[in-house]
Design an enzyme around this catalytic site. Sequence first.
Site, mmCIF file in Angstrom:
data_model
loop_
_atom_site.group_PDB
_atom_site.id
_atom_site.type_symbol
_atom_site.label_atom_id
_atom_site.label_comp_id
_atom_site.label_asym_id
_atom_site.label_seq_id
_atom_site.Cartn_x
_atom_site.Cartn_y
_atom_site.Cartn_z
ATOM 1 N N CYS A 100 5.058 -0.094 -7.524
ATOM 2 C CA CYS A 100 4.520 -0.335 -6.176
ATOM 3 C C CYS A 100 5.619 -0.758 -5.212
ATOM 4 C CB CYS A 100 3.390 -1.350 -6.220
ATOM 5 S SG CYS A 100 3.841 -2.862 -7.053
ATOM 6 N N GLU A 114 -2.997 -6.233 -3.880
ATOM 7 C CA GLU A 114 -1.686 -5.582 -3.747
ATOM 8 C C GLU A 114 -1.961 -4.093 -3.811
ATOM 9 O OE1 GLU A 114 0.972 -7.383 -3.294
ATOM 10 O OE2 GLU A 114 0.048 -9.283 -3.828
#
Lengths: 521, 521
Positions: A295, A256
């Site tokens: 994020c 990720e």
Amino acid sequence: MRTLPSYVCGGWAEGKGDLETLVNPATEEPLARAGAGGLDRKAALEYARLRGGPALRALTLAERGALLQAMGDALLAHRNELLDLSVTSGGNTRSDAKFDVDGATFTLAAYAEIGKGLGDARFLVDGEGIALGRSPRFHGQHVAVPRHGVAVHINAFNFPAWGLLEKSAVALLAGMPVLTKPATASALLAHRMVEIVVEEAGLPAGALSLLVGGVGDLLEHLGPQDVVAFTGSSETGAKIRALGSVIRHSVRVNVEADSLNAAILGPDAAPGSETCDLFMKDVMRDVTQKAGQKCTAIRRVLVPAPLAAHIRDELVDRLRSVVVGNPAEDAVRMGPLATAHQLRDVRAGIGRLAADGRLALGSAEPLAGVGAPPGKGFFVGPCLIEVEGGAAAPTVHSLEVFGPAATLIPWSGVPAEATEVVARGQGGLVSSVYSDDPTFLSEVVLGLAPFHGRVFLGSGKIAEQSPGPGTVLPQLVHGGPGRAGGGEELGGPRGLGFYLQRVALEGSRPVIEKIVGIRSG
Amino acid sequence: MRTLPSYVCGGWAEGKGDLETLVNPATEEPLARAGAGGLDRKAALEYARLRGGPALRALTLAERGALLQAMGDALLAHRNELLDLSVTSGGNTRSDAKFDVDGATFTLAAYAEIGKGLGDARFLVDGEGIALGRSPRFHGQHVAVPRHGVAVHINAFNFPAWGLLEKSAVALLAGMPVLTKPATASALLAHRMVEIVVEEAGLPAGALSLLVGGVGDLLEHLGPQDVVAFTGSSETGAKIRALGSVIRHSVRVNVEADSLNAAILGPDAAPGSETCDLFMKDVMRDVTQKAGQKCTAIRRVLVPAPLAAHIRDELVDRLRSVVVGNPAEDAVRMGPLATAHQLRDVRAGIGRLAADGRLALGSAEPLAGVGAPPGKGFFVGPCLIEVEGGAAAPTVHSLEVFGPAATLIPWSGVPAEATEVVARGQGGLVSSVYSDDPTFLSEVVLGLAPFHGRVFLGSGKIAEQSPGPGTVLPQLVHGGPGRAGGGEELGGPRGLGFYLQRVALEGSRPVIEKIVGIRSG
């Protein structure tokens, strides 16, 4: 000052040699030291593989789920202590701290529930049986069994609690032991949580190991049954993917990484409408929550050109009133960045974004935090960078600035043009579109879909229940293609697949059904 | 002599510069030349992305399935021509040729049928809708949509027909355009098949491109929506994984590589039993079919120690009678290896395996093929290497010799010891176990499962219907962890996932249901 030990090979062990000092990001007061020099990482992996793996695989999924529940219960009993630690060690406001800590226990509970539902099985049956021949006797059945390696988790600094437990919950439920490595800067919270779990949750030996400090030669010892899940920068993700051990043994790697998440305001969502209000609220939350260090935070805000000036002025007004400072102070709404390094990167990034347009609010200059000692703390104020409609703005679409900054991009109102602009980001975790026009929504949502792991449809109709696009829910997949790393976590039972080997059994139907049935014994 | 053109940017184009000469592996007679020097690979990818992608995505899954059916029908009309070409260009017996060519059309038909079943949808709905909030209005739904890039397929020399079409069938059904690169040595058959499909199957422009010759800079131009599926050696697989473009853009890569597939004879399957007969037949087939050049072929044969001498003698007897030569001759049962390079590798490999034990049959020396011109053809005879029970035999468990050679390993009869020996191979495509003892089977099958993509349960009860472990069926997954590359192909609808982006839609239930419903309009 305390040195944080690692938990490996069934015991706590302090690293030797160079130690990193962990500080309160609002005051720069030293809190602890951390380092893992001299720890035998190969032995730590082997202990997890040979002790933790067999112990977890011997449990049913319901029993593994019960372990997750015990972990959650133990952590919940220490909630206030953990929230306080999150505030002092992570620069989090109390609200930010809850987002991380409560998000962690919520995710544990969600996977505990999934485990309960899967019952007495020790592995998963994948799909229906398949008749392979002319008679039904020649038969196929896919199953998914736990891999015999270690799940190595390398987490980002921004969510020491949630990052630790969302990954661990899924791996442990699947039946794989975990070796988790928090980012050193915010390792205090992760360390304390592992300490609580080890003392109170009754995990089998080797099921959960913790490495506090540098990754060292850990990844060189990976084998063909191991997996790595990494959250962090694209650069580090790329280094992990290119490792000889990873490539040689086809080690599964989930990344990720960076993401230029967009929020699109639909032309129908006029200012004053509930849907436009939700849009404003979500943008505000994502710029300021955890000082933008999420994020999934909205980085690019697409607004129909005729509304751009109005939305800009409104956002500037609201962002200007945000009190930035030491989150120990009640009045503070946004804390500092997590580290001096982050502050340097974010300041440089704001400067680069501003070169693509103009700063409508904020600057790359350091800020004195309310309630922080003079000259101390890693503070930067909220920034809004306005881009001209139709501008190429190459940095806006390629540089993730991991702080309280967003870009405002006026756009034509034509659905295909919005999706084209968003797609310049080359793949993201989540984008959101705020509208109540089904035709517009359909076109934009399906246009965004191939480039994302999640698409959020904002509307006044869900405003009361929605946590916004920036919140990762355990029921939905988290990850995205391209720049976002190409990974996929969570998504309810989908997340288990990463830790399981899918295998087709081919043979006589009664025999296969008996073997598959054994799982429920 | 003919130079095989590539099919790129909607037209046939001959390469310039150095050309490779393709020969009949039994006679070394030159058949054609091939090379792709000077072709603009970047433009070929871009044409597929911008023309083929949108055209395929505009079709429903049923319409894409109908295209696969048209491809299969066109190829079937040329079956005899294709079988002849497979014999002369690939060193295949007619039976080997059918295995490749008919396997290709069978797989096309299977995916055509899957497409038909998926009907009017243009993308897939993944799982049930999920209530995310207190009221059912706040809703989640996963869907899987076609990626907007190109599916680059790099195939192995051994199955030019099946490799081309098993991969293409899945990608085209998912809605991704394909650029396929056959191994140059056996490209004649793949080239002819693409020619037939282009002329007769009515694919949209850009849906299928063919590169005959070296890969060149093709992979440097990959982007974040592209995928690569590769079948071949671990070394080449590792090179693809380590490419800057692949790592930078999180390009999905599927690798099918080396595999030391094992066959285990159960202690209950006494010589003379139907189950032992099937075992002998399957081992014989896998050593000799396509001269052992099958990624799923049995390489390691585990036999209970008391039976080892008997099984060895029986296998030696049967293998000795196999007529090796030019497959154009009726009496020939096993053809040559595909290339001079393969011959060199296999001969060296047999020598290395023999150092772990002793040659019970065959040798690394060249062989005069029946019906081949003197001194011509890439022939080697069937080899059986016998290892001592309990020997470490490191080469036996780590070196895949891609030819007509197997190793015979006596073992104790204890299930856990068989799975431990097999697991030394560090991950394989398929292993098989021959037994009618359910307790033994259960223990061995579940022990083998984490290390494989498929486990075959051999028994007299399925002998009449079974194609053996070496045959890949479209309904079952094909791939394996670790040394086998960590990939997964086929498996019915499961195979589509590689070409799709899974994305969670999060928002108001009626709106999401409407958007998802649009797929069936």
